[in-house]
Design a protein around this motif. Structure first.
Motif, PDB file in Angstrom:
ATOM      1  N   THR A 260      92.848  77.979  53.158  1.00  0.00           N
ATOM      2  CA  THR A 260      91.645  76.994  53.505  1.00  0.00           C
ATOM      3  C   THR A 260      91.434  76.209  52.372  1.00  0.00           C
ATOM      4  OG1 THR A 260      90.036  78.607  53.136  1.00  0.00           O
ATOM      5  CG2 THR A 260      90.723  78.210  55.297  1.00  0.00           C
ATOM      6  N   THR A 261      92.145  76.923  51.102  1.00  0.00           N
ATOM      7  CA  THR A 261      91.870  76.235  49.713  1.00  0.00           C
ATOM      8  C   THR A 261      92.892  75.069  49.562  1.00  0.00           C
ATOM      9  OG1 THR A 261      90.792  78.231  48.419  1.00  0.00           O
ATOM     10  CG2 THR A 261      91.854  76.367  47.239  1.00  0.00           C
TER      11      THR A 261
ATOM     12  N   THR B  17      94.893  67.667  56.044  1.00  0.00           N
ATOM     13  CA  THR B  17      93.786  66.936  55.233  1.00  0.00           C
ATOM     14  C   THR B  17      92.719  66.441  56.256  1.00  0.00           C
ATOM     15  OG1 THR B  17      95.256  65.020  55.549  1.00  0.00           O
ATOM     16  CG2 THR B  17      95.830  66.296  53.550  1.00  0.00           C
ATOM     17  N   ASN B  18      91.890  66.331  55.353  1.00  0.00           N
ATOM     18  CA  ASN B  18      90.373  65.776  55.897  1.00  0.00           C
ATOM     19  C   ASN B  18      90.243  66.622  57.348  1.00  0.00           C
ATOM     20  OD1 ASN B  18      90.176  63.789  53.956  1.00  0.00           O
ATOM     21  ND2 ASN B  18      91.889  62.506  55.443  1.00  0.00           N
ATOM     22  N   TYR B  19      90.100  67.882  57.007  1.00  0.00           N
ATOM     23  CA  TYR B  19      90.025  68.681  58.154  1.00  0.00           C
ATOM     24  C   TYR B  19      89.391  70.179  57.826  1.00  0.00           C
ATOM     25  CZ  TYR B  19      91.122  69.980  63.164  1.00  0.00           C
ATOM     26  OH  TYR B  19      90.988  69.921  64.140  1.00  0.00           O
ATOM     27  N   SER B  20      88.511  70.603  58.411  1.00  0.00           N
ATOM     28  CA  SER B  20      87.790  72.088  58.082  1.00  0.00           C
ATOM     29  C   SER B  20      87.775  72.535  59.171  1.00  0.00           C
ATOM     30  CB  SER B  20      86.402  71.995  57.570  1.00  0.00           C
ATOM     31  OG  SER B  20      86.416  71.158  56.576  1.00  0.00           O
TER      32      SER B  20
ATOM     33  N   LYS C 288      94.707  74.364  52.097  1.00  0.00           N
ATOM     34  CA  LYS C 288      94.722  73.804  53.342  1.00  0.00           C
ATOM     35  C   LYS C 288      96.240  73.867  54.034  1.00  0.00           C
ATOM     36  CE  LYS C 288      91.024  70.326  52.452  1.00  0.00           C
ATOM     37  NZ  LYS C 288      90.035  70.830  53.534  1.00  0.00           N
TER      38      LYS C 288
ATOM     39  N   GLU D  30      89.377  80.921  60.136  1.00  0.00           N
ATOM     40  CA  GLU D  30      89.271  80.452  58.625  1.00  0.00           C
ATOM     41  C   GLU D  30      88.838  81.673  57.555  1.00  0.00           C
ATOM     42  OE1 GLU D  30      85.983  77.832  58.444  1.00  0.00           O
ATOM     43  OE2 GLU D  30      84.679  78.982  59.865  1.00  0.00           O
TER      44      GLU D  30
ATOM     45  N   GLN E  29      91.959  62.661  59.938  1.00  0.00           N
ATOM     46  CA  GLN E  29      92.592  64.001  60.095  1.00  0.00           C
ATOM     47  C   GLN E  29      93.787  63.804  60.266  1.00  0.00           C
ATOM     48  OE1 GLN E  29      90.675  65.656  63.285  1.00  0.00           O
ATOM     49  NE2 GLN E  29      88.560  65.918  62.222  1.00  0.00           N
TER      50      GLN E  29
ATOM     51  N   ASN F 249      86.866  67.261  64.202  1.00  0.00           N
ATOM     52  CA  ASN F 249      85.500  66.579  63.874  1.00  0.00           C
ATOM     53  C   ASN F 249      84.898  66.133  65.167  1.00  0.00           C
ATOM     54  OD1 ASN F 249      86.082  67.318  61.332  1.00  0.00           O
ATOM     55  ND2 ASN F 249      86.786  65.461  60.658  1.00  0.00           N
TER      56      ASN F 249
END
Lengths: 114, 113
Positions: free
Chosen positions: B68-69, B26-29, B71, B52, B2, B96
């Protein structure tokens, strides 16, 4: 919002000694956190202080170096043990407020290790 | 791994202008994103939270967007004042590992009179 106080606000300590930082919240909170902010850096989570059980430590932080107590829902302590100059940082406690995901921070403890 | 990126260079603007700060990840939701203000020697102070499923949120002179697209989040201060000079941190959560917040490095804003 939560009002958080920390003691001491700052300290200068000798290498090899330990310092205990206190965090007091004006209301009962479930989640309390301890962060470190090294000079010029952002915040790094040290651990989550759990009431009634051992703290949960993040990668790179261990209980022997940073023992944490959480005797009740309004108070926690963080001890920085066997200090070295690399431990010079601002240490911040934080809580999650009410029913939101907002985190509130204490004023911080500025630690300088000589 | 992340990663949360904020412009590490200070942003200097003239009083009255709009300041725009950027937070990329990056590498994060993240389920939500928060912006904090930090003054020297003090703890961060919460400003705004955006979830979100929200595109934009406003509070007085502050506006936050969350894409969120891309980021990315943008933080705007309109009609900036010298008192707005501080470091602004974005934070994403939960991460995460299930913990609450992960902070970016912060951007220092200087508003000149």
């Amino acid at each position: 919002s939560a009002v958080i106080s920390q003691k001491p606000s700052r300290d200068i300590c000798q290498r090899g000694t330990s310092l205990t930082i206190q965090c007091q919240v004006d209301s009962q909170v479930t989640m309390m956190f301890w962060y470190r902010q090294q000079p010029g850096q952002s915040l790094t989570l040290i651990a989550t202080a759990n009431q009634g059980s051992e703290a949960t430590y993040e990668s790179g932080f261990v209980i022997d170096k940073f023992p944490i107590s959480r005797p009740n829902l309004t108070f926690s302590t963080l001890t920085v043990s066997n200090m070295s100059p690399e431990d010079s940082s601002i240490y911040l406690c934080s809580v999650v407020g009410g029913y939101t995901d907002t985190q509130y921070f204490g004023p911080g403890t500025r630690l300088t290790v000589l | 791994s992340q990663k949360i990126e904020q412009n590490s260079e200070a942003l200097n603007i003239q009083e009255g202008k709009t300041a725009t700060l950027t937070c990329n990840y990056t590498n994060y939701s993240p389920a939500y994103l928060q912006w904090y203000r930090q003054d020297p020697g003090r703890g961060p102070v919460f400003l705004l939270l955006i979830r979100e499923n929200e595109k934009e949120k406003r509070k007085e002179r502050l506006k936050v967007t969350f894409d969120t697209t891309l980021k990315q989040s943008l933080f705007h201060i309109t009609a900036s004042q010298p008192a707005d000079s501080a470091t602004y941190l974005c934070a994403l959560g939960p991460n995460n590992a299930g913990n609450m917040l992960t902070f970016g490095g912060g951007t220092r804003l200087m508003v000149k009179p």
